[in-house]
Scaffold this active site. Structure first.
Site, PDB file in Angstrom:
ATOM      1  N   LYS A   1       0.845  -1.203   0.000  1.00 13.08           N
ATOM      2  CA  LYS A   1       0.000   0.000   0.000  1.00 13.08           C
ATOM      3  C   LYS A   1       0.879   1.252   0.000  1.00 13.08           C
ATOM      4  CE  LYS A   1      -3.783   2.007   2.777  1.00 13.08           C
ATOM      5  NZ  LYS A   1      -4.641   1.734   3.962  1.00 13.08           N
TER       6      LYS A   1
ATOM      7  N   SER B   1      -9.389   1.782   2.683  1.00  9.51           N
ATOM      8  CA  SER B   1      -8.306   2.578   2.107  1.00  9.51           C
ATOM      9  C   SER B   1      -7.208   1.687   1.547  1.00  9.51           C
ATOM     10  CB  SER B   1      -7.735   3.544   3.153  1.00  9.51           C
ATOM     11  OG  SER B   1      -7.068   2.851   4.188  1.00  9.51           O
TER      12      SER B   1
ATOM     13  N   SER C   1      -9.717  -1.006   7.266  1.00  9.14           N
ATOM     14  CA  SER C   1      -9.256  -0.910   5.879  1.00  9.14           C
ATOM     15  C   SER C   1      -8.468  -2.101   5.364  1.00  9.14           C
ATOM     16  CB  SER C   1      -8.446   0.380   5.681  1.00  9.14           C
ATOM     17  OG  SER C   1      -9.329   1.480   5.597  1.00  9.14           O
TER      18      SER C   1
END
Length: 397
Positions: free
Chosen positions: A35, A112, A136
């Site tokens: 990420k 997210s 998330s």
């Protein structure tokens, strides 16, 4: 075999940021994605926002969690998209493009950590790192039909990672099978004796909070796990109601988000996509006096829930109360889903507990996850249980 073409828009635009393994080890032969809030030396961490990218320098060092995976033999194949400043649960990003949910293309990917979930679900990587503050990792795992873990708070280093709400932020990961999820845990988690032998504690409020078709889709998995671990015991842990968990979590998260990022926002006046600006405006307006009851509530629920798990018991409930929202869902409809969802994800979030979600059901073809939550520090035992559960449920082990 890992696919090469990013047909789902999981990775940040531009050439994929790749790094070879630094050694051979437990994860040799596996690929992973990261990420884009974790630093990789020599690259700018965009945090999902063009103005963050333009106001931050190239990272001088790689986040220790990424280095640990490279040293264990895994190969990095790219950085994945995140919602702007990790503040949201749908997975939308208007600047870089919203990743496609490979399992439900007409629905949001969720969380997210949307890009990491999409990359794993589309077989672009064997596993992927995400972060989980309010859900998330757990929610996109549920939405995209993956295994996912939010570890015990503080168990995995967040050095070299962008913050949102530091007393809730955790580093989690996704995989398509239980053994890879556990293998990553062997590399990243502290060791020690960590058995979770049960019993299963069925969180009644979370089952009632779930939409009826979601609860019905997950009930067969619950019954099979009862055959493995004995009949589940119904418990009530939220006499104030699930909405109270959402309300208190939200105020503490908002206060911390503004403390972490408000200075940069005030100085830069960045461009934000729909909903993100409003969330930060609300965070700025959060009075510490309003957040204080939230911190007191956290201490209350910790004292209530943690003792239930001290002997190795496991909470079990739907990861999300609903399937992923349709891409056509209005902001108001998304807010309804967010409130119902965060009320449940806040159980582990407020208590700092490890939570694993299993891809245990579908509703009209859309995946829904089943969560297992153990006591603090019993992450490895929980992952071992998840492998046993996957075998019993006929899921990829």
């Amino acid at each position: 075999m890992v696919a090469q073409d990013d047909d789902v828009g999981a990775f940040v635009p531009g050439p994929h940021l790749e790094r070879p393994p630094l050694a051979s080890g437990r994860l040799s032969g596996l690929t992973f994605a990261v990420k884009d809030l974790f630093d990789i030396a020599g690259a700018v961490t965009t945090y999902g926002n063009p103005d963050w990218a333009s106001t931050h320098a190239t990272a001088a060092a790689t986040a220790p969690v990424v280095t640990a995976l490279l040293q264990a033999g895994a190969r990095l194949v790219g950085k994945t998209k995140t919602m702007e400043l990790a503040y949201g649960l749908t997975g939308e990003n208007v600047w870089q493009g919203t990743p496609i949910n490979p399992r439900s293309p007409d629905r949001f990917p969720g969380g997210s950590s949307c890009g990491s979930a999409a990359a794993v679900a589309a077989q672009l990587a064997d596993f992927a790192l995400g972060s989980d503050t309010g859900g998330s990792v757990r929610i996109p795992a549920s939405y995209c039909g993956l295994f996912g873990i939010r570890p015990t708070y503080g168990a995995v280093s967040l050095a070299g990672a962008c913050p949102l709400a530091p007393s809730f932020d955790t580093c989690g990961w996704f995989s398509r099978n239980a053994s890879v999820l556990a293998g990553v845990g062997e590399v990243l988690l502290p060791g020690g004796k960590q058995g979770v032998e049960g019993p299963l504690l069925r969180v009644e409020e979370a089952w009632v909070n779930a939409q009826p078709d979601v609860a019905e889709a997950l009930r067969p998995a619950l019954e099979k796990l009862e055959q493995l671990r004995g009949r589940s015991v119904g418990v009530r842990i939220a006499p104030e109601g699930i909405d109270s968990f959402f309300d208190h979590f939200r105020t503490v998260q908002a206060e911390e988000a503004w403390t972490s990022l408000g200075g940069w926002i005030e100085a830069v006046q960045p461009r934000f996509g729909p909903g993100v600006r409003e969330r930060f405006a609300a965070a700025k307006a959060t009075d510490p006096a309003v957040a204080a009851p939230g911190r007191a509530f956290r201490r209350l629920v910790q004292a209530r829930i943690r003792p239930l798990l001290a002997g190795g018991a496991v909470l079990i409930y739907p990861t999300s109360p609903c399937t992923a929202p349709l891409l056509t869902a209005s902001p108001a409809e998304q807010d309804v889903v967010r409130q119902a969802t965060v009320g449940v994800t806040a159980i582990a979030g407020l208590c700092g507990l490890p939570e694993v979600t299993l891809p245990a059901g579908t509703v009209d073809g859309a995946p829904v996850g089943l969560s297992l939550v153990a006591a603090q520090g019993l992450d490895r035992g929980l992952l071992a249980f998840a492998c046993d559960a996957a075998s019993v449920l006929g899921l990829p082990v």
